[in-house]
Design a protein around this motif. Structure first.
Motif, PDB file in Angstrom:
ATOM      1  N   SER A 110      36.582   7.930  42.430  1.00 39.63           N
ATOM      2  CA  SER A 110      35.511   8.514  41.622  1.00 39.63           C
ATOM      3  C   SER A 110      36.091   9.425  40.560  1.00 39.63           C
ATOM      4  CB  SER A 110      34.597   9.364  42.505  1.00 39.63           C
ATOM      5  OG  SER A 110      33.473   8.642  42.899  1.00 39.63           O
ATOM      6  N   GLY A 111      35.201   9.949  39.736  1.00 39.34           N
ATOM      7  CA  GLY A 111      35.611  10.954  38.764  1.00 39.34           C
ATOM      8  C   GLY A 111      36.487  10.350  37.688  1.00 39.34           C
ATOM      9  N   ASN A 112      37.732  10.745  37.655  1.00 34.09           N
ATOM     10  CA  ASN A 112      38.651  10.246  36.641  1.00 34.09           C
ATOM     11  C   ASN A 112      39.709   9.326  37.211  1.00 34.09           C
ATOM     12  OD1 ASN A 112      37.542  11.649  34.343  1.00 34.09           O
ATOM     13  ND2 ASN A 112      38.267  13.530  35.332  1.00 34.09           N
ATOM     14  N   ASP A 113      39.446   8.755  38.368  1.00 36.00           N
ATOM     15  CA  ASP A 113      40.419   7.853  38.983  1.00 36.00           C
ATOM     16  C   ASP A 113      39.668   6.795  39.784  1.00 36.00           C
ATOM     17  OD1 ASP A 113      42.634   6.609  40.053  1.00 36.00           O
ATOM     18  OD2 ASP A 113      43.578   8.445  40.787  1.00 36.00           O
TER      19      ASP A 113
ATOM     20  N   LEU B 132      31.661  16.193  38.540  1.00 34.96           N
ATOM     21  CA  LEU B 132      32.974  15.873  39.115  1.00 34.96           C
ATOM     22  C   LEU B 132      33.222  16.654  40.406  1.00 34.96           C
ATOM     23  CD1 LEU B 132      35.768  14.391  38.533  1.00 34.96           C
ATOM     24  CD2 LEU B 132      36.545  16.617  37.712  1.00 34.96           C
ATOM     25  N   LEU B 133      33.646  15.952  41.438  1.00 34.58           N
ATOM     26  CA  LEU B 133      33.963  16.555  42.742  1.00 34.58           C
ATOM     27  C   LEU B 133      32.809  17.365  43.324  1.00 34.58           C
ATOM     28  CD1 LEU B 133      37.729  17.557  42.207  1.00 34.58           C
ATOM     29  CD2 LEU B 133      36.830  15.513  43.321  1.00 34.58           C
TER      30      LEU B 133
ATOM     31  N   ARG C  48      41.738   5.968  33.049  1.00 33.84           N
ATOM     32  CA  ARG C  48      41.167   6.571  34.254  1.00 33.84           C
ATOM     33  C   ARG C  48      41.039   5.550  35.379  1.00 33.84           C
ATOM     34  NH1 ARG C  48      35.987   9.605  33.522  1.00 33.84           N
ATOM     35  NH2 ARG C  48      35.297   7.926  32.136  1.00 33.84           N
ATOM     36  N   GLY C  49      41.860   4.509  35.301  1.00 32.81           N
ATOM     37  CA  GLY C  49      41.805   3.491  36.338  1.00 32.81           C
ATOM     38  C   GLY C  49      42.961   2.533  36.196  1.00 32.81           C
TER      39      GLY C  49
ATOM     40  N   GLN D  45      38.281  12.119  48.170  1.00 32.07           N
ATOM     41  CA  GLN D  45      38.953  11.285  47.173  1.00 32.07           C
ATOM     42  C   GLN D  45      40.336  10.870  47.668  1.00 32.07           C
ATOM     43  OE1 GLN D  45      37.946   9.940  44.119  1.00 32.07           O
ATOM     44  NE2 GLN D  45      36.015  10.525  45.063  1.00 32.07           N
TER      45      GLN D  45
END
Lengths: 493, 493
Positions: free
Chosen positions: B234-237, B274-275, B220-221, B23
């Motif tokens: 990815s995930g929350n970003d 996530l991750l 989140r973006g 990430q």
């Protein structure tokens, strides 16, 4: 291929990648404060923890010990590189890997919690996290100090060679003269307050031009907004941030000049040192000497503010200030305000002394987190004569403790002291400095600083780089003399 | 402590840090395209190389083999995680570490060179770097293919399971119907051209609202400007970019919706993943199916453009378009333009087919870099009936090759094919879709996609996730039927 590489070469190649990864971690920190979406905070904590884990593994890599044992420095620069790698290795091997990673994760998350608590003005939202950070920092300090002073062990990270005892003695010598000057200035006639709104776009445009006037290279940096102004990065990517308050444009302008000083230090280092241990500013105190001399001795000099006054009239129209002399007094107005970063040169070091005492007590265990707000507010009232009106003006004002930066605050005053010394030497070398500053031209001064201080990076020890630049051992006297003379003249004392 | 951890647990803990570091590498890529100062390009190359070196070391770490040998998956989700880690390990161990690092450094620098060459419209400035990238990619492909097809080996990175033979056969089936539709549309009466300027601020404000209309979560973006629109993270970003051309607002608006589709795929994945390896979109083709269905089947549907037309009248005033019907034809105008990313749905896949053939020849060694521009321009003239007027409109238009993304282009058309299938199934499940789109409400459609496709992340193989979502095996027929029907109606064919 590798047969021809010496141990020194192998060490430096390995270190170069470590430095590159450290730059990445720094860039993530910048992103977190400027660009990162809010909902990404927790995930970012894991990302920071992962990269810190990688860095810690590299800084404690067993091969370092072997290379360091066998490496021979071909020249004095190489010897300095070895010295810094040895110091880093000795320090890193004392801290357990899981502690390093936990610290990275907790402080990353803590910054988000701090920012939210500050925005909501709620101390209670921040204290549990702060307690956790302090517990971890004490653990780290114990690992580093190995029986010695906990606070010294932490401070050594930011100012190699400094001790709380020496700093404390210096602060004790400074305080009476600062308190005397403060009292005299506050009794004198005060300049009027600025009563005008300056739009964000206009402020940011002028901030950009001020950065250029101080020699900031936008091809190797950028200027953004952040809650707390900071600079970040080394080599060819040193970025700065500022903030905008519509009623107080000097917040934006002088934060910018301050951070330009930090960034120019990094950008001014000999390019041969790129991505090596020498390729960073040598200490936080020396760093602060650059930001402070840019901001204060140059940027707040009546010569430079005369140029700034005309610029602001051109850009913002009449904003209710009658003359360059009145403008200089407003820029240098002395008020017992709540916020360290907005403090004038007379009050600034009193803020630092207060934090120094509080954080030493926190790390020593003499002060507990639940008692911190009361301790802060009592001390502030005693030192500044006004009561803290809300937590965002009190202990929530600074990001440092949420980042785990204990032992950092005293380097601000050390930086002021060094800036005082450099300013005395600079004035002696460039007698026409005020004529140049009056035209908005800082190039002779910033060129002198680049040549005498910045280009050396980590080559000399912190005090050594200042004494080599000045030709004398640094003391607090030049700063105090400068403050007495400047504010004496401005306030007719 | 570690006694209670199974091999599977240890593997996943290790993998989680690798995913976090990946990430970080992605975020650096984003920074490079949006925020990085120009002068930092070379240093960034070293930084990227360092983090890629770390990632490569982790992906080939000997412990992975041991854990993979011994790990038992407690459930089907865990089994899918193991499958993806096995695949990554098998792939990574085939590529020498120094090649991986060289590729990272060279492609990082190449992107800057490409951007400068594109801005200066000078092919010659880019070709030496491109030749270097291709040589390295061929080396990588040879290591991966181990005697098999070089191009297939590269494509497998973006679309596991796909082969050039299968793609090529599908393209051969598609081409005649696309060429026929293209000819018919170009013979029909064309809609007027937009003749109005739309300011950057207004475009970016509407782009933001379009992103919200398609369910993008700005917590989140974030949305920024870049030379080439992309999504990242990815995930929350999961961040997106777009670009602004004052005379062509649809460039900005549909780039935004497209990238929102990509980002919503990442943001829509089950938070439990996530991750982890499952926490990413499963392939570029499936990714593109999301961006394309958001952009085209939903965003360019006459129902949705009716809402958009009213929005634009409110925001920009009269911009010279008479009716929602005329607006729909302008949004869906069919022109043999130079730029793939600006191409209409009829021409788009012809761009991809051309790149597919050229890059297969480059990788195979049948086409040499000095001959590429002529090959590009000849083929473009043959396929599109117009001569490339300048390199920025020709082979300099896309960032992909400078990044080393060979084998990526065909996934765009695969994505269109998948989008066609999903659209058919979606329409069958939501008969009132057009009524909702006509109100600017995409929530039923995007909710269906999140539930049927996005939330699964990497759980199913690429083709499987599409066939599970649709209830039938994906083919090109639904896309071609949709194109015939839509453009037949719009152009009265």
């Amino acid at each position: 291929m590798t047969k021809h590489l010496t141990d020194f070469d192998k060490l430096m190649a390995f270190q170069r990648e470590t430095e590159a990864l450290a730059q990445i971690a720094g860039r993530l920190g910048w992103d977190q404060e400027t660009m990162m979406p809010r909902g990404a905070a927790e995930q970012r904590g894991e990302e920071m923890s992962a990269i810190e884990g990688v860095l810690h593994a590299r800084r404690t890599d067993g091969r370092l010990a072997e290379w360091l044992d066998r490496a021979e420095a071909p020249d004095p620069v190489a010897a300095a590189q070895l010295r810094l790698i040895r110091r880093s290795y000795a320090r890193a091997t004392k801290i357990p890997a899981d502690l390093a990673q936990t610290l990275a994760r907790v402080t990353s998350t803590a910054q988000g919690i701090w920012a939210a608590a500050r925005a909501a003005d709620k101390v209670a939202d921040f204290l549990p996290t702060l307690a956790e950070v302090i517990a971890l920092k004490r653990e780290e300090a114990a690992a580093l100090a190995q029986g010695g002073d906990l606070y010294d062990a932490l401070m050594d990270d930011y100012e190699p060679g400094a001790t709380a005892a020496v700093i404390s003695a210096m602060f004790d010598r400074m305080r009476p003269r600062l308190v005397r000057l403060r009292a005299a200035v506050l009794e004198a006639a005060q300049p009027p307050k600025l009563n005008h709104r300056f739009g964000q776009d206009g402020q940011m445009r002028f901030a950009r031009d001020l950065a250029l006037a101080f020699g900031y290279d936008f091809d190797r940096g950028r200027l953004d907004l952040a809650v707390h102004p900071f600079s970040s990065g080394s080599g060819n990517d040193a970025r700065i941030t500022t903030r905008v308050v519509e009623t107080d444009p000097f917040n934006c302008f002088y934060s910018t000049i301050h951070e330009v000083g930090h960034a120019c230090y990094e950008l001014g280092i000999d390019p041969d040192y790129l991505l090596t241990p020498l390729g960073n500013g040598v200490s936080m105190g020396v760093h602060e000497s650059q930001s402070r001399i840019y901001e204060n001795q140059l940027g707040r000099s009546p010569a430079f503010t005369g140029w700034m006054f005309r610029q602001m009239l051109d850009r913002f129209g009449d904003f209710g200030v009658a003359s360059p002399e009145e403008f200089a007094r407003i820029v240098n107005s002395v008020q017992p305000g709540f916020i360290r970063t907005e403090a004038d040169e007379v009050h600034y070091n009193l803020h630092v002394m207060m934090r120094f005492d509080l954080e030493r007590a926190l790390i020593k265990g003499d002060l507990q987190v639940p008692d911190l707000e009361a301790a802060w507010n009592d001390r502030f009232l005693a030192d500044f004569g006004v009561a803290v009106d809300r937590p965002a003006h009190g202990l929530l004002q600074d990001v440092h403790w949420s980042c785990g930066l204990f032992g950092y605050f005293p380097t601000y005053t050390l930086g002021n002291v060094y800036a005082g010394c450099l300013h005395q030497a600079l004035r002696a070398d460039i007698p026409t400095l005020d004529d140049q500053l009056a035209k908005g031209d800082t190039s002779a001064a910033t060129g002198w600083l680049r040549e005498k201080v910045q280009r050396h990076g980590g080559l000399h020890e912190p005090r050594a780089v200042i004494s080599l630049a000045c030709g004398f051992e640094p003391t607090e006297a030049p700063l105090l003399d400068y403050l007495d003379a400047k504010f004496g003249a401005l306030y007719g004392l």
